[in-house]
Design a protein around this motif. Sequence first.
Motif, short mmCIF file in Angstrom:
data_model
loop_
_atom_site.label_atom_id
_atom_site.label_comp_id
_atom_site.label_asym_id
_atom_site.label_seq_id
_atom_site.Cartn_x
_atom_site.Cartn_y
_atom_site.Cartn_z
N ALA A 40 0.82 -1.22 0.00
CA ALA A 40 0.00 0.00 0.00
C ALA A 40 0.85 1.25 0.00
O ALA A 40 0.48 2.27 -0.58
CB ALA A 40 -0.94 -0.01 1.20
N ALA A 41 1.99 1.21 0.64
CA ALA A 41 2.79 2.42 0.77
C ALA A 41 3.28 2.93 -0.57
O ALA A 41 3.62 4.11 -0.73
CB ALA A 41 4.00 2.15 1.67
N THR A 42 3.34 2.07 -1.58
CA THR A 42 3.86 2.48 -2.87
C THR A 42 2.77 2.88 -3.84
O THR A 42 3.05 3.19 -4.99
CB THR A 42 4.65 1.32 -3.51
N LEU A 43 1.50 2.87 -3.39
CA LEU A 43 0.41 3.04 -4.34
C LEU A 43 -0.48 4.21 -3.96
O LEU A 43 -1.63 4.04 -3.61
CB LEU A 43 -0.41 1.75 -4.44
N GLY A 44 0.00 5.40 -4.04
CA GLY A 44 -0.83 6.57 -3.77
C GLY A 44 -1.45 7.09 -5.05
O GLY A 44 -1.33 8.25 -5.39
N MET A 45 -2.12 6.22 -5.81
CA MET A 45 -2.50 6.55 -7.18
C MET A 45 -3.71 7.46 -7.28
O MET A 45 -3.94 8.06 -8.31
CB MET A 45 -2.76 5.27 -7.96
N LEU A 46 -4.53 7.53 -6.28
CA LEU A 46 -5.73 8.34 -6.39
C LEU A 46 -5.53 9.75 -5.85
O LEU A 46 -6.42 10.58 -5.98
CB LEU A 46 -6.89 7.68 -5.61
N GLY A 47 -4.41 10.01 -5.23
CA GLY A 47 -4.23 11.29 -4.58
C GLY A 47 -5.22 11.43 -3.44
O GLY A 47 -5.77 12.49 -3.19
N LEU A 48 -5.42 10.34 -2.69
CA LEU A 48 -6.46 10.33 -1.66
C LEU A 48 -5.95 10.94 -0.36
O LEU A 48 -4.79 10.81 0.00
CB LEU A 48 -6.90 8.88 -1.41
N THR A 49 -6.85 11.57 0.35
CA THR A 49 -6.50 12.12 1.65
C THR A 49 -6.56 11.05 2.71
O THR A 49 -7.18 10.01 2.52
CB THR A 49 -7.48 13.25 2.01
N ALA A 50 -5.93 11.29 3.84
CA ALA A 50 -5.86 10.28 4.88
C ALA A 50 -6.87 10.48 5.98
O ALA A 50 -6.82 9.83 7.01
CB ALA A 50 -4.46 10.25 5.49
N ALA A 87 -16.09 9.25 -2.28
CA ALA A 87 -16.39 8.96 -0.87
C ALA A 87 -15.13 8.98 -0.02
O ALA A 87 -15.12 9.49 1.11
CB ALA A 87 -17.09 7.61 -0.76
N VAL A 88 -14.06 8.43 -0.57
CA VAL A 88 -12.80 8.43 0.17
C VAL A 88 -12.28 9.85 0.37
O VAL A 88 -11.85 10.24 1.45
CB VAL A 88 -11.75 7.56 -0.55
N ASN A 89 -12.35 10.63 -0.70
CA ASN A 89 -11.85 12.00 -0.62
C ASN A 89 -12.68 12.86 0.33
O ASN A 89 -12.15 13.75 1.01
CB ASN A 89 -11.84 12.65 -2.00
N SER A 90 -13.99 12.59 0.39
CA SER A 90 -14.87 13.41 1.23
C SER A 90 -14.92 12.92 2.67
O SER A 90 -15.36 13.65 3.55
CB SER A 90 -16.29 13.40 0.65
N VAL A 127 -6.64 1.54 0.98
CA VAL A 127 -5.94 1.16 2.20
C VAL A 127 -4.90 2.22 2.56
O VAL A 127 -4.75 2.60 3.73
CB VAL A 127 -5.26 -0.22 2.03
N SER A 128 -4.18 2.71 1.56
CA SER A 128 -3.15 3.71 1.82
C SER A 128 -3.75 5.01 2.34
O SER A 128 -3.06 5.81 2.98
CB SER A 128 -2.32 3.98 0.56
N ALA A 129 -5.03 5.24 2.04
CA ALA A 129 -5.73 6.42 2.57
C ALA A 129 -6.29 6.16 3.96
O ALA A 129 -6.96 7.03 4.53
CB ALA A 129 -6.86 6.82 1.62
N ASP A 130 -6.04 4.98 4.50
CA ASP A 130 -6.47 4.62 5.86
C ASP A 130 -7.99 4.62 5.98
O ASP A 130 -8.55 5.07 6.97
CB ASP A 130 -5.86 5.58 6.88
#
Length: 431
Positions: A14-24, A88-91, A110-113
């Motif tokens: 997960a640590a290598t896959l921040g592909m969506l630019g998602l917030t945590a 939904a993840v971003n919001s 997952v990387s966005a917790d």
Amino acid sequence: MKIRKALVAVGVAAATLGMLGLTACSGGADEPSADGKTTLTMWHNSTTGPGKAYWDDAAAAFHEENPDITIEVTSIQNEDMDGKLQTAVNSGDMPDIFMARGGGKLADIVSADKVKDLTDLIDPDVKSAFGEAPFSAFTVDGKIYGMPSAVLPGGFFYSKDLFEQAGITSEPTTLDELSDAVTKLKAAGIEPIALGAKAAWPAAHWYYFFSLRACGQELIENLATDPDFSDPCWLEAAENFEKFAATEPFAKGFLTTDPQEGANSSAGLIANHKAAMELMGAWDVGVIASLTPDEKPLPDLGWFPFPDLADGAGADGAMMGGVDGYACAKDSPTACEDFLNFVSSKEWQEKYAVAFQTIPASQEATGAVTDPSLMPLMEAYQKAPYVALWLDTALGQNVGNALNTSVVEMLAGQGSPEKLVETVTAAQARG
């Protein structure tokens, strides 16, 4: 029938896959109210027919056993699911239970917790009944973040009647034989291959399979964690596909055809004998059945695997596929995993197999599979040397979408094999 084949290219970091630019940031959970009642929200992708009824019935049955828990079920059109989940993840407003496709797409969330670790929350009996293979698609850094519901390898679904009408006496096993079948179907006035390229991913499936044949196992396995598009096999696969597409094997209007919505979709063309075959995952059986005139399984539906290529680095018999499943939002109530364990019982997995006309994740429930077209698929799956996850799923949302779009552009004459590889390489470099 036991299913033991593990999917590759899914043990993602997960640590290598921040592909969506998602917030945590994390969304709030539906905690029990003052009267002890809990309401959960659920998103799935079955908008009509037995599939939609299955989830409504499952939620009602779970509520009957657990009167203080209510599950509000929302069906979302398949092509809209990934985008809605990203929003939904971003919001921070996540559904408690949501459809998960695994691979890099799940690892992004997952990387966005935003996903609950289910490793120690899955019923041991369920783990035993499913075996290790289905869970591999939902495993990130050694932890399980999703509950499998179906095993979905791909290949060609075809009309035996239309093949016979065109004088095709055996299922194609090589690309030349597939091309010969296309020629015979055209001569008989039959559209050879249905393709719902409007949604992009069905067209990209063709490139996936050509890549599976051209590229070696290690390269395919490493896509999720260490993607490398410098190998010439990726260009070779695109060139092979472009050459095949130049023979005009696809039904008229394929670039603007939906894959699964209505009688004029690619699945609808198969269901109504307007085209002879379609390259698709195992879910296609249920979709086709829902689009026949009597809304029953197509009696003459058959299946055969994507042909082997003599000069490719991929192993003969290797397959491309996926695993459908469901995940819990990180802060969801314990009722979330309780519901996932509930629908993973033998009883509800058998009902799932019947409702969706597909292969259930539970090995104990495969006896409920009765459609003749799924029998050779399950046999090929068992014999396959390896099964690779759909490339867009393995690569994650951003890179996967870039790949899918590039394939359609190539088919539309607006791209090329070289541009396809360049676009995917650039998308991967951007992260």
